[in-house]
Design an enzyme around this catalytic site. Structure first.
Site, PDB file in Angstrom:
ATOM      1  CE  LYS A  35      -7.855 -23.691 -81.261  1.00 56.73           C
ATOM      2  NZ  LYS A  35      -8.325 -22.680 -80.292  1.00 56.73           N
ATOM      3  NE  ARG A 129      -7.465 -16.294 -76.225  1.00 58.39           N
ATOM      4  CZ  ARG A 129      -7.589 -17.592 -76.476  1.00 58.39           C
ATOM      5  NH1 ARG A 129      -6.564 -18.417 -76.323  1.00 58.39           N
ATOM      6  NH2 ARG A 129      -8.744 -18.095 -76.861  1.00 58.39           N
ATOM      7  CE1 TYR A 254      24.767 -34.600 -81.083  1.00 58.56           C
ATOM      8  CE2 TYR A 254      22.414 -35.041 -81.145  1.00 58.56           C
ATOM      9  CZ  TYR A 254      23.607 -34.777 -81.797  1.00 58.56           C
ATOM     10  OH  TYR A 254      23.635 -34.698 -83.162  1.00 58.56           O
ATOM     11  CG  MET A 302      16.506 -32.735 -85.945  1.00 58.89           C
ATOM     12  SD  MET A 302      17.417 -31.888 -87.240  1.00 58.89           S
ATOM     13  CE  MET A 302      18.059 -30.469 -86.384  1.00 58.89           C
TER      14      MET A 302
HETATM   15  C1  PLP Z   1      -9.377 -23.404 -79.589  1.00 65.83           C
HETATM   16  C2  PLP Z   1     -10.670 -22.837 -79.213  1.00 65.83           C
HETATM   17  C3  PLP Z   1     -11.718 -23.671 -78.778  1.00 65.83           C
HETATM   18  C4  PLP Z   1     -11.550 -25.156 -78.544  1.00 65.83           C
HETATM   19  O1  PLP Z   1     -10.962 -25.347 -77.284  1.00 65.83           O
HETATM   20  P1  PLP Z   1     -10.728 -26.833 -76.694  1.00 65.83           P
HETATM   21  O2  PLP Z   1     -10.173 -26.566 -75.336  1.00 65.83           O
HETATM   22  O3  PLP Z   1      -9.735 -27.475 -77.594  1.00 65.83           O
HETATM   23  O4  PLP Z   1     -12.034 -27.496 -76.691  1.00 65.83           O
HETATM   24  C5  PLP Z   1     -12.947 -23.085 -78.532  1.00 65.83           C
HETATM   25  N1  PLP Z   1     -13.119 -21.750 -78.682  1.00 65.83           N
HETATM   26  C6  PLP Z   1     -12.130 -20.929 -79.080  1.00 65.83           C
HETATM   27  C7  PLP Z   1     -12.402 -19.477 -79.210  1.00 65.83           C
HETATM   28  C8  PLP Z   1     -10.875 -21.436 -79.349  1.00 65.83           C
HETATM   29  O5  PLP Z   1      -9.897 -20.607 -79.725  1.00 65.83           O
END
Ligand code: PLP
Length: 360
Positions: A35, A129, A254, A302
């Site tokens: 992801k 969640r 800055y 930046m």
């Molecule tokens: C992002 C994610 C993972 C991977 O988690 P890591 O801590 O990066 O290994 C696994 N399962 C779900 C549902 C996730 O959203």
């Protein structure tokens, strides 16, 4: 000529880290989590380095389709599932697997014309969640079994605190909740992220879902990547583009946030918060200059930041500076930035060139 900043992505480190995951789970299938553009590393190159993995998992439908179109045959799992009926049609067309975490998604799927989609039913075991409540699960399973829209069912959950050695009780509470509600079914299961892969063999089950450890950062709060024999995949590096000699009392950047107490030499590096380097790190945050540890000075701008060249032998224009990666653990910078390695890696800006090297 382009700015000298780049993120070097080490193909061989990805291959190595996957082999470490395999050592933990020799008999379990692995979803490599890709992801957020493979945690900022670049989707297709990362997938290519991990091409022998059992499956890929991510949330972005367009990226999932990109992977399938690129020719990957293994399961590709959408971790948040779908948001519309149109997306279900694409999931079917590209033979993607999808999470189902909400009764709305169940109705959307059963009302659709789609056929034979692999689904991962996500159960909320305490993280609150995503996921169906343990009470909703039996009904949903009943609706989805022997149903033309569904091919295979896998059951899934996610841990809130597998990274923290003080939270063992929380992990075991979630694990027990999962086992109690799923034991009467005979479906494959998927529970573990990177931290659970390392810390909790009892969670490995049928599919694991490592993300951060594939990228060579430690998933645990009490162990470093080196402790776990993981290699950093991304090295964010740039160069010194200006050098100044300061007198005592001179200020830098800055708001003149850093003030020299004595004569000193500083360097300006082409890397700023618009590249994804955290703006709010303090003076003293470590950097690697010519392979020697040095420190950042004053406010990150930046596009640039300042470094102390005191004690750096023969520092000159064009010298390499590593902000994180090989020789400078991203976790260490995350600590100074009061954030996680995850946020730094996936926050790398699009304007930074990724350079893929077979080994580095
Ligand atoms: C992002 C994610 C993972 C991977 O988690 P890591 O801590 O990066 O290994 C696994 N399962 C779900 C549902 C996730 O959203």
């Amino acid at each position: 000529m382009s700015r000298p900043i780049q993120a070097i992505i080490d193909h061989s480190a990805l291959v190595h880290n996957l082999s470490i995951v395999r050592q933990y789970v020799p008999h379990t299938r692995i979803f490599a989590v890709l992801k957020a553009d493979a945690y900022g590393h670049g989707l297709l190159h990362t997938a290519n380095a991990l091409k022998n993995v059992d499956g890929f998992a991510l949330l972005e439908l367009d990226a999932a389709i990109t992977l399938r179109t690129a020719g990957y045959q293994q399961p590709i799992l959408l971790l948040e599932g779908f948001f519309s009926t149109m997306e279900i049609a694409l999931i079917e067309q590209y033979q993607l697997s999808t999470v189902i975490h909400h009764p709305e998604q169940v109705s959307m799927l059963t009302d659709s014309q789609s056929r034979k989609i692999d689904i991962f039913i996500k159960v909320n075991t305490g993280m609150n969640r995503l996921g169906l409540s343990p009470k909703q699960l039996p009904q949903v399973i009943q609706k989805l079994t022997n149903n033309q829209q569904v091919k295979n069912i896998t059951l899934m959950t996610h841990f809130a605190s597998a990274d923290d050695p003080h939270e063992k009780a929380s992990v075991f509470r979630q694990l027990q909740c999962f086992e109690v509600i799923t034991e009467k079914y005979n479906y494959p299961c998927s529970l573990a992220n990177s931290a659970a892969i390392v810390n909790y063999p009892e969670t490995h089950s049928d599919w694991v879902r490592p993300g951060i450890m594939l990228y060579g950062a430690s998933p645990l709060s009490d162990k470093t990547a080196t402790d776990l024999n993981l290699l950093p995949v991304m090295t964010l590096s740039s160069k010194i583009i200006a050098i100044h000699d300061l007198e005592a009392g001179d200020k830098v950047g800055y708001h003149g946030l850093f003030k020299a107490d004595y004569r000193m030499r500083i360097g300006i590096v082409a890397c700023g918060y618009a590249d994804g380097y955290p703006r709010h790190v303090p003076t003293g945050t470590p950097v690697l200059i010519n392979n020697q540890r040095g420190r950042l000075l004053g406010r990150v701008s930046m596009d640039m930041l300042a470094i102390d060249l005191t004690g750096i032998e023969n520092a000159k224009l064009g010298d390499p500076v590593v902000l994180w990666g090989k020789g400078m653990p991203v976790e260490e910078i995350a600590t100074y930035a009061e954030t996680s390695s995850y946020e730094l890696l996936c926050g790398l800006a699009a304007r930074v060139d990724r350079k893929f090297l077979k080994s580095f």
